[in-house]
Scaffold this motif. Structure first.
Motif, mmCIF file in Angstrom:
data_model
loop_
_atom_site.group_PDB
_atom_site.id
_atom_site.type_symbol
_atom_site.label_atom_id
_atom_site.label_comp_id
_atom_site.label_asym_id
_atom_site.label_seq_id
_atom_site.Cartn_x
_atom_site.Cartn_y
_atom_site.Cartn_z
ATOM 1 N N UNK A 82 1.685 1.659 -10.596
ATOM 2 C CA UNK A 82 2.540 0.826 -9.741
ATOM 3 C C UNK A 82 3.939 1.411 -9.613
ATOM 4 N N UNK A 83 4.430 2.038 -10.691
ATOM 5 C CA UNK A 83 5.753 2.655 -10.621
ATOM 6 C C UNK A 83 5.779 3.823 -9.651
ATOM 7 N N UNK A 84 4.628 4.517 -9.509
ATOM 8 C CA UNK A 84 4.549 5.632 -8.549
ATOM 9 C C UNK A 84 4.167 5.165 -7.152
ATOM 10 N N UNK A 85 3.857 3.852 -7.008
ATOM 11 C CA UNK A 85 3.413 3.353 -5.713
ATOM 12 C C UNK A 85 2.042 3.840 -5.339
ATOM 13 N N UNK A 86 1.188 4.053 -6.337
ATOM 14 C CA UNK A 86 -0.139 4.620 -6.116
ATOM 15 C C UNK A 86 -1.231 3.582 -6.343
ATOM 16 N N UNK A 87 -0.959 2.342 -5.937
ATOM 17 C CA UNK A 87 -1.943 1.274 -6.134
ATOM 18 C C UNK A 87 -2.879 1.120 -4.947
ATOM 19 N N UNK A 88 -2.669 1.899 -3.896
ATOM 20 C CA UNK A 88 -3.515 1.763 -2.724
ATOM 21 C C UNK A 88 -2.905 0.805 -1.722
ATOM 22 N N UNK A 89 -3.391 0.857 -0.489
ATOM 23 C CA UNK A 89 -2.807 0.007 0.555
ATOM 24 C C UNK A 89 -3.142 -1.461 0.374
ATOM 25 N N UNK A 90 -4.215 -1.786 -0.336
ATOM 26 C CA UNK A 90 -4.625 -3.190 -0.444
ATOM 27 C C UNK A 90 -3.677 -3.984 -1.312
ATOM 28 N N UNK A 91 -3.318 -3.429 -2.444
ATOM 29 C CA UNK A 91 -2.494 -4.168 -3.398
ATOM 30 C C UNK A 91 -1.323 -3.295 -3.799
ATOM 31 N N UNK A 92 -0.130 -3.765 -3.553
ATOM 32 C CA UNK A 92 1.088 -3.104 -3.984
ATOM 33 C C UNK A 92 1.890 -4.076 -4.847
ATOM 34 N N UNK A 93 2.711 -3.592 -5.767
ATOM 35 C CA UNK A 93 3.537 -4.495 -6.569
ATOM 36 C C UNK A 93 4.398 -5.374 -5.666
ATOM 37 N N UNK A 94 4.389 -6.663 -5.945
ATOM 38 C CA UNK A 94 5.132 -7.594 -5.105
ATOM 39 C C UNK A 94 5.472 -8.838 -5.900
ATOM 40 N N UNK A 95 6.482 -9.546 -5.420
ATOM 41 C CA UNK A 95 6.868 -10.802 -6.042
ATOM 42 C C UNK A 95 5.888 -11.891 -5.615
ATOM 43 N N UNK A 96 5.344 -12.619 -6.582
ATOM 44 C CA UNK A 96 4.325 -13.627 -6.302
ATOM 45 C C UNK A 96 4.629 -14.872 -7.122
ATOM 46 N N UNK A 97 3.826 -15.893 -6.861
ATOM 47 C CA UNK A 97 3.815 -17.102 -7.674
ATOM 48 C C UNK A 97 2.393 -17.298 -8.204
ATOM 49 N N UNK A 98 2.274 -17.465 -9.492
ATOM 50 C CA UNK A 98 0.986 -17.751 -10.101
ATOM 51 C C UNK A 98 0.843 -19.272 -10.166
#
Length: 996
Positions: A82-98
């Motif tokens: 995730x730090x390299x931005x290598x999670x793929x186009x489907x899921x990228x690190x983002x602010x969410x609510x659980x």
């Protein structure tokens, strides 16, 4: 030291958080960290929805052979991706609510107020594992099954990051509660028993010794025979030690005997087979961990695995018949030469029921291992599986300091093929630290083992053929790579080290100690002989010897440096918290003078001066020494009566014993400070030290034993001092300061404290008191954990450490001052809560999350506050009220019942006194008989010695007589008048002449 380098704590879904065991007259009740019992918590109405603001880091699928020790490295891989931005186009690190909306766990965008639009969702009951990263406390993860209806589907690991590390335990606890409620509502909950994750059962046993036999099947009486041998052996060894001590020898090393061998002093006494060998070691406490493929014996003393045996090597398990509290297992002892031998390891448990539990666990583990290795199982694993090999590596480097873990990984890499090593080192980027390098190497190893697992043939499926690389591995020289200098030293092997017996020469140029290049050697596989003369060989071997000596010196120095570095790392890991208030240089110098002053443990110091210094701060690096000083000063002023003092049993002697409360202690190890790195590793150095401390105290204080809550007191002490010092300070807290009164079965002390706190609120904060009384919230609902753990179970460690500073000076009165200051500073927010649930939730979750400024303000108020007179008055008031209630008597309807109970109580007391008198008389009689037996034995020994002396004199006299007769001529015997000695009735000798 064990534990995962990414330092994670893995919890099973459904595990409860820390609980306190409170013993009352009506039985034991359990209080959660929030003060509610499980029954009260279940009956309270659940919240319909809870939201947590988090950062979704990413996810990854897991091979079904992934094990618990591998999970921390998988989380590190997801984080790096995730730090390299290598999670793929489907899921990228983002602010969410659980969003926790029973029975679902939904991940929704941060700007969404509705949970109907979500990124993904899971059923709460399908969350199987939680992974709490203690290297970075803000990261956590959980596992779910990708296809819930397909038992063969892979698992998914979802990683999140919180803004505040204190939020992580709350999120995990909330998901667990939702999962529990969902499981109750589900008519057919899914069983997760078929998951391929390694769960181990742990037991504490006493290691008795080992017997080596030639039979792999245990006879029914094997354990009993072994115990008899051990006892006879110990008696004989004590006798030999006594004899050697008379000769001036002090040797006390363990002895090894071959039963039935010539000259064996035990062969006549034992009368056993010649094929049995007894090896007796000193009994020591040890932890047995029964895993999926192996049994590990972990020493709490050395904090290492002392023995590891796979189920494949274990041939049978057995329990003693007469010695039913003993058990053992027979396993193969690998020997290079000679016939295959089997060793029987014998252990003792605290009770027979525990032995039954151990035997049942071993049986189930054997059954599971056999099922997993059969062709009918869905997951086929064997001891030679690459994924299992990776599991063993991850388990071995668990919790190691990164440089030491790096050495273990390099040792593992050296066993791979050359092309695999080259591939891993080529793919490795330039790391910024040892930890980052370890994560990268384990990532590539996981990929490599995953690819090799696809083409792997399990044991028994096909014959294993030794590869050329395996054969060449015998002659590869081992290279020790220095971390900073990249200097290589060569180990020169002798001819006998090679299986083919060929001469081995260096494979690469090497330098002599003076830095001169030695002549190159030929390739041992090319068949060409190196053209070297005798002096060249001598110079080569001389250089090799010098290098070997240098290598040994460097290895010793490296071990010393590693030990020092590990100690510094452990100390840094223990004291990883921000101090409350800055400790000035003048205060540090003041404490330095006090800690080094002569007579500091024997001469009382000015109490006011010590208190002023304490209020100005304590350097956390010297906090443990300060606590020791304060305890010595307290004992100089307040000497407890002899009957109230702690038993004077050495700590090491207590560790050699077994406790019946080991299960409760083992369960609570993972619940004690789970977010602190030192205690996070499962059965790591921190948990093993904590186990030793709790076990020793449970054996020392039999009235209290072990109660949940003591573990937090012991944990805080261990973070600031060694085990021995922490045990002494735990005794000081429990006995000298009287904290053990809170844990006694009658709980009178805790009841008095709750009344005192209620009266303080009534007199000083009437509005807050009325508000809590209006909603029927008493101090026992929220303040019981504060008093039982000195705030350690819920509040930050830096704040708890400052509370402990003042507890060592003032005693438990500090707890009231801290509680009153906390409640008063949050009075406005508490009064604004208008329901029972909101008030309880605020007191248990919001109030403990103190900022640095709030901590400093609270401590400053505590220093200025003095409520000692009020506390004493409230205590007297409580006892007066209790006496008045007893004098008033019960209601008329209960008078008859009370009379019967009183009569029964009087009879029981009378019987108890009679039994006590009989017991005392019996003990006195036993002591008298033991004294008589010892006296008789002593007399018997003296008589035997006298008899042996007289027999020796008699034999000497007979020899003298025979010698004198032989000297007389034959003719003289007929002429000499012979006399014969006879004994008369009075016991006197009389002579009678012999007639010719």
């Amino acid at each position: 030291m064990r534990g995962a380098p990414p330092q994670t704590q893995i919890h099973a879904a459904g595990d409860e958080a820390f609980q306190f065991v409170v013993h009352g007259e009506g039985g034991a009740s359990r209080l959660s960290p929030h003060g509610m019992s499980p029954d009260e918590r279940e009956t309270s109405p659940p919240k319909s929805e809870r939201r947590f603001a988090l950062t979704y880091v990413g996810w990854s699928s897991l091979d079904r052979r992934t094990t618990l020790p591998m999970l921390p490295w998988l989380v590190a891989e997801i984080r790096r991706r995730s730090e390299r931005g290598d999670c793929g186009p489907a899921v990228q690190p983002r602010e969410v609510q659980l969003v926790l909306n029973p029975p679902f766990v939904r991940c929704v965008p941060s700007n969404s107020s509705s949970s109907s639009v979500f990124i993904f969702e899971h059923k709460a009951q399908l969350v199987s594992r939680f992974i709490h990263n203690s290297n970075d406390l803000t990261y956590f993860a959980y596992l779910t099954r990708c296809q819930p209806d397909n038992p063969e589907s892979e698992m998914s690991c979802h990683v999140f990051r919180a803004c505040d590390p204190n939020q992580v335990p709350e999120v995990i606890s909330s998901i667990r509660q939702v999962s529990k409620s969902a499981l109750k509502d589900d008519a057919k909950p899914k069983q997760e028993a078929d998951e391929a994750f390694y769960n181990s059962q742990k037991f504490e046993v006493l290691y008795c010794g080992k017997v080596t036999v030639l039979l792999k099947k245990a006879p029914a009486t094997l354990i009993d025979d072994c115990i008899d041998k051990f006892r006879l052996h110990e008696v004989e060894r004590k006798r030999l030690r006594l004899l050697s001590g008379q000769r001036g020898s002090t040797e006390s090393a363990p002895v090894e005997f071959l039963i039935g061998a010539e000259g064996d002093p035990l062969s006549s006494a034992l009368n056993k087979s010649e094929d049995t060998e007894v090896i007796v070691w000193c009994p020591c406490s040890i932890n047995v961990s029964v895993g999926r493929f192996e049994v590990n014996l972990i020493s709490p003393d050395s904090k290492t695995v002392v023995l590891e045996k796979t189920f494949k090597d274990i041939s049978s398990c057995c329990q003693g018949v007469k010695q039913s509290d003993h058990f053992g297992f027979i396993c193969r002892d690998r020997a290079e030469d000679g016939p295959s031998q089997y060793g029987c390891y014998v252990f003792q448990c605290a009770s027979e029921s525990l032995v039954d539990e151990v035997m049942l666990t071993l049986k189930q583990a054997f059954t599971t291992a056999a099922a997993l290795q059969s062709n009918k199982t869905q997951i086929q694993l064997c001891e030679a599986c690459p994924m299992h090999d990776l599991h063993k590596l991850c388990e071995r480097i668990e919790g190691l300091y990164p440089p030491r873990a790096k050495l273990a990984i390099q040792k593992y890499l050296s066993q791979l093929m050359d092309n695999e090593q080259a591939d891993i080192f080529e793919r490795r980027l330039k790391p910024g630290s040892d930890q980052e390098e370890n994560e990268l190497v384990v990532l590539h190893l996981r990929q490599l083992c995953g690819s090799k697992q696809k083409s792997h043939l399990h044991i028994g499926e096909a014959p294993q053929v030794e590869s050329e690389s395996t054969r060449r591995h015998w002659i590869h020289m081992k290279i020790l790579r220095q971390e900073k200098g990249d200097i290589y030293f060569l180990h020169v092997l002798s001819v006998s080290d090679h299986p083919d017996g060929r001469e081995l020469l260096p494979l690469s140029p090497c330098l002599d100690p003076l830095g001169r290049l030695l002549p190159p050697a030929g390739d041992p596989f090319s068949g060409e002989k190196p053209k070297m003369t005798g002096p060249d060989y001598r110079a080569l071997w001389k250089t090799a010897i010098h290098q070997q000596i240098l290598l040994l010196r460097m290895e010793k120095e490296n071990q010393r440096l590693e030990a020092s570095r590990d100690e510094l790392h452990t100390r840094k890991m223990k004291l990883h918290y921000l101090e409350v208030g800055q400790c000035s240089k003048e205060v540090q110098a003041l404490w330095e003078r006090k800690l080094t002053a002569p007579g500091r443990t024997t001469v009382p110091q000015d109490k006011e001066e010590v208190y002023r210094a304490l209020s100005q701060g304590v350097p956390k690096s010297r906090r443990g020494e300060v606590w020791l000083l304060l305890s010595h000063q307290h004992r100089l002023r307040h000497r407890l009566p002899q009957r109230q003092q702690a038993p004077d049993t050495p700590y090491q002697d207590l560790l050699k014993q077994l406790t019946a409360q080991q299960h409760s202690i083992l369960v609570d190890l993972g619940r004690t400070f789970p977010t602190i790195q030192y205690f996070s590793a499962q059965l790591g150095a921190g948990q093993l030290s904590l186990y030793n401390l709790l076990k020793a105290y449970s054996l020392l204080d039999t009235e209290v034993g072990y109660c949940q809550g003591i573990s937090f007191l012991a944990g805080v002490l261990l973070l600031h001092m060694s085990e021995d010092q922490a045990f002494d300070m735990l005794k000081f807290l429990m006995y000298d300061l009287g904290i053990r009164q809170q844990f006694r079965p009658d709980m009178v002390s805790l009841q008095v404290q709750m009344y005192q706190l209620s009266r303080l609120l009534h007199d000083y904060h009437r509005d807050l008191y009325n508000h809590l009384e209006e909603h029927e919230i008493g101090p026992s609902l929220y303040a019981a954990p504060w008093f039982l753990t000195l705030f350690a179970s819920q509040f930050p460690l830096n704040f708890v450490s400052r509370v402990f500073d003042f507890v060592f000076v003032e005693g438990t009165g500090v707890i009231f001052k801290v509680a009153l200051c906390l409640l008063s500073s949050h009075e406005g927010a508490i009064v604004e809560c208008d329901s029972f649930e909101s008030i309880v939730d605020y007191l248990k979750t919001t109030l403990p999350t103190l900022t640095q400024a709030q901590m400093e303000q609270t401590i400053a108020k505590v220093v200025e506050m003095d409520i000692s007179k009020q506390l004493h008055a409230y205590e007297v008031e409580y006892h007066v009220l209790q006496d008045e209630m007893l004098e008033a008597g019960p209601l008329p309807d209960d008078s008859d019942r009370l009379d019967k109970l009183e009569k029964t109580n009087v009879q029981l007391k009378k019987q108890n006194m009679e039994l006590l008198e009989k017991l005392q008389a019996a003990r006195h009689k036993i002591q008298t008989l033991e004294t008589s037996v010892e006296r008789f034995l002593s007399q018997e020994s003296k008589m035997k010695h006298m008899i042996r002396t007289l027999e020796q004199e008699r034999a000497a006299h007979q020899k003298t007589i025979e010698r004198m007769r032989s000297c007389l001529p034959p003719d003289a015997l007929t002429d000499v008048e012979m006399t014969q000695i006879k004994t008369g009735p009075n016991g006197k000798a009389k002579t009678a002449a012999k007639k010719p």
